[in-house]
Write an enzyme that holds these catalytic residues in place. Sequence first.
Site, PDB file in Angstrom:
ATOM      1  N   ASP A  75       6.987  36.482  56.421  1.00  0.00           N
ATOM      2  CA  ASP A  75       5.995  35.650  57.103  1.00  0.00           C
ATOM      3  C   ASP A  75       6.749  34.451  57.675  1.00  0.00           C
ATOM      4  O   ASP A  75       7.946  34.263  57.402  1.00  0.00           O
ATOM      5  CB  ASP A  75       4.891  35.230  56.125  1.00  0.00           C
ATOM      6  CG  ASP A  75       3.567  34.953  56.825  1.00  0.00           C
ATOM      7  OD1 ASP A  75       3.575  34.751  58.062  1.00  0.00           O
ATOM      8  OD2 ASP A  75       2.519  34.937  56.154  1.00  0.00           O
ATOM      9  N   HIS A 100       0.013  28.440  54.647  1.00  0.00           N
ATOM     10  CA  HIS A 100       0.461  27.699  55.821  1.00  0.00           C
ATOM     11  C   HIS A 100       0.734  26.237  55.462  1.00  0.00           C
ATOM     12  O   HIS A 100       1.627  25.613  56.038  1.00  0.00           O
ATOM     13  CB  HIS A 100      -0.597  27.746  56.929  1.00  0.00           C
ATOM     14  CG  HIS A 100      -0.769  29.084  57.549  1.00  0.00           C
ATOM     15  ND1 HIS A 100      -1.593  30.047  57.021  1.00  0.00           N
ATOM     16  CD2 HIS A 100      -0.220  29.633  58.667  1.00  0.00           C
ATOM     17  CE1 HIS A 100      -1.555  31.127  57.777  1.00  0.00           C
ATOM     18  NE2 HIS A 100      -0.730  30.908  58.778  1.00  0.00           N
TER      19      HIS A 100
END
Length: 338
Positions: free
Chosen positions: A250, A180
């Site tokens: 993702d 992330h």
Amino acid sequence: MTHGPLMLDLEGYELTDDERELAVHPMVGGIILFSRNYRDPAQLEYLTRSIRELRPDILISVDHEGGRVQRFRNGFTRIPPMASLGALFMKDPEAALELAWDIGWLMASELLAYGLDFTFAPVLDLDYGTSDVIGDRAFSGRPDVVTRLADALIEGLHEAGMPAIGKHFPGHGFVAADSHVDLPVDERSFSEIDASCLKPFTALCPMLDGVMPAHVIYKQVAPEPAGFSPYWLKDILRRQLGFKGVIFSDDLGMAGAAIAGDYGARTHAALSAGCDMVLVCNDRAGALQVLDALEDYEFSPRSEQRLAALSVHSRPTLDALDADPRYNRVADLLESLV
């Protein structure tokens, strides 16, 4: 085309005028919901119904794994982290497998009843004790335990009528960095990955309806993160493992995706590598850049077919769920565990 290749997010509890326009864009095929989109069950039911009034077949998803990654809480059964199943498995395998099946069935039943199509679960990563972003989201550090428990949970999802989406191919748990906020690099050889992290994906490919690859570079295997890698997605996942379902990127807004360039470049890299659908979350400007980049994109009919297969056409009603003794038994059991 019913399902375009972009899945995007929403700002709040209700659709804005801009989001209504985006939802009917032909390149948008899915919506992912977050905690900011949930106040209570009645509001969620209204939101999903509003989305489907615009696009009846659009895919509505959520990250709703249990533990710390459960977007809907108040009014939903609390799901324990998957690591608790791994711990139970070491003491009582049969009880753990039964509980995994129950969790899959109940989790799917609740989400389906409120208008969602699927959750991005199960997590098939291994817990090596080094990755905080994975941690107790993983069933276990042992591939055989992860495989057996995930298999049972997938059976529960399927019994309720929900697709199963395995992540994060070929395994995110070995690296400490969080994709992330960083670009993790796994230094292991393919043989080392194949003998460990890849095993659950290899065993469960026939049961999985979707797979989400990791924004991780496996340096000795391919130069790109797995989600942008034709080698990982086409050669290994499709050809070697024979996977037939949907490949989701993702979130392209994550730091681990930035290596591929701007949002347009990330989108084309992911789709060219073998993804069927790309996710863009928490960045509306980025999502608009993706739509611009897809203006002349010729979407694969095979990808459209795969995505269409994820649409749910039979759902439990809320009244039937409340009256189901199995649902109440499992809900009570899970509430006692969290």
